[in-house]
Motif scaffolding. Structure first.
Motif, PDB file in Angstrom:
ATOM      1  N   LEU A 175       9.720  92.637  53.180  1.00 42.74           N
ATOM      2  CA  LEU A 175       8.388  93.079  53.581  1.00 42.74           C
ATOM      3  C   LEU A 175       7.397  91.912  53.629  1.00 42.74           C
ATOM      4  O   LEU A 175       6.561  91.831  54.522  1.00 42.74           O
ATOM      5  N   ILE A 176       7.506  90.990  52.689  1.00 45.51           N
ATOM      6  CA  ILE A 176       6.623  89.823  52.671  1.00 45.51           C
ATOM      7  C   ILE A 176       6.886  88.925  53.875  1.00 45.51           C
ATOM      8  O   ILE A 176       5.946  88.444  54.524  1.00 45.51           O
ATOM      9  N   ASN A 180       5.449  90.596  56.938  1.00 43.82           N
ATOM     10  CA  ASN A 180       3.995  90.469  56.944  1.00 43.82           C
ATOM     11  C   ASN A 180       3.576  89.054  57.332  1.00 43.82           C
ATOM     12  O   ASN A 180       2.617  88.861  58.081  1.00 43.82           O
ATOM     13  N   ARG A 233       3.981  88.691  61.054  1.00 50.41           N
ATOM     14  CA  ARG A 233       2.953  89.432  61.797  1.00 50.41           C
ATOM     15  C   ARG A 233       1.609  88.709  61.746  1.00 50.41           C
ATOM     16  O   ARG A 233       0.938  88.566  62.765  1.00 50.41           O
ATOM     17  N   LYS A 234       1.229  88.222  60.563  1.00 53.45           N
ATOM     18  CA  LYS A 234      -0.076  87.559  60.422  1.00 53.45           C
ATOM     19  C   LYS A 234      -0.128  86.199  61.100  1.00 53.45           C
ATOM     20  O   LYS A 234      -1.194  85.736  61.477  1.00 53.45           O
TER      21      LYS A 234
END
Length: 74
Positions: free
Chosen positions: A31-32, A35, A38-39
């Motif tokens: 998940l990290i 993320n 995506r960022k």
């Protein structure tokens, strides 16, 4: 007399932690990384590179469980 915690001995607690605890941390790591991709607006190729580079260590840990399953090692 063997000491127990919540009705489990030390070996059972260790097995539980290694299976579900480390598995949960692996999911958190995925998940990290997602993320982060995506960022950073990494795009498809960049996201693939991030997942390949940052999660390659997980493959060995998962392979250990697969090998133990097929060889019936407990």
């Amino acid at each position: 007399m063997e000491a127990t915690i919540f009705g489990m001995n030390e070996a059972q607690i260790t097995e539980l932690g290694m299976t579900y605890g480390v598995g949960g941390l692996m999911l958190l790591m995925l998940l990290i990384v997602g993320n982060l991709a995506r960022k950073s607006n990494a795009g498809k190729t960049g996201t693939f590179a991030l997942f390949l580079a940052l999660t390659l260590g997980l493959v060995g840990f998962i392979a250990k469980f697969v090998i133990q399953y097929y060889l019936n090692i407990r």
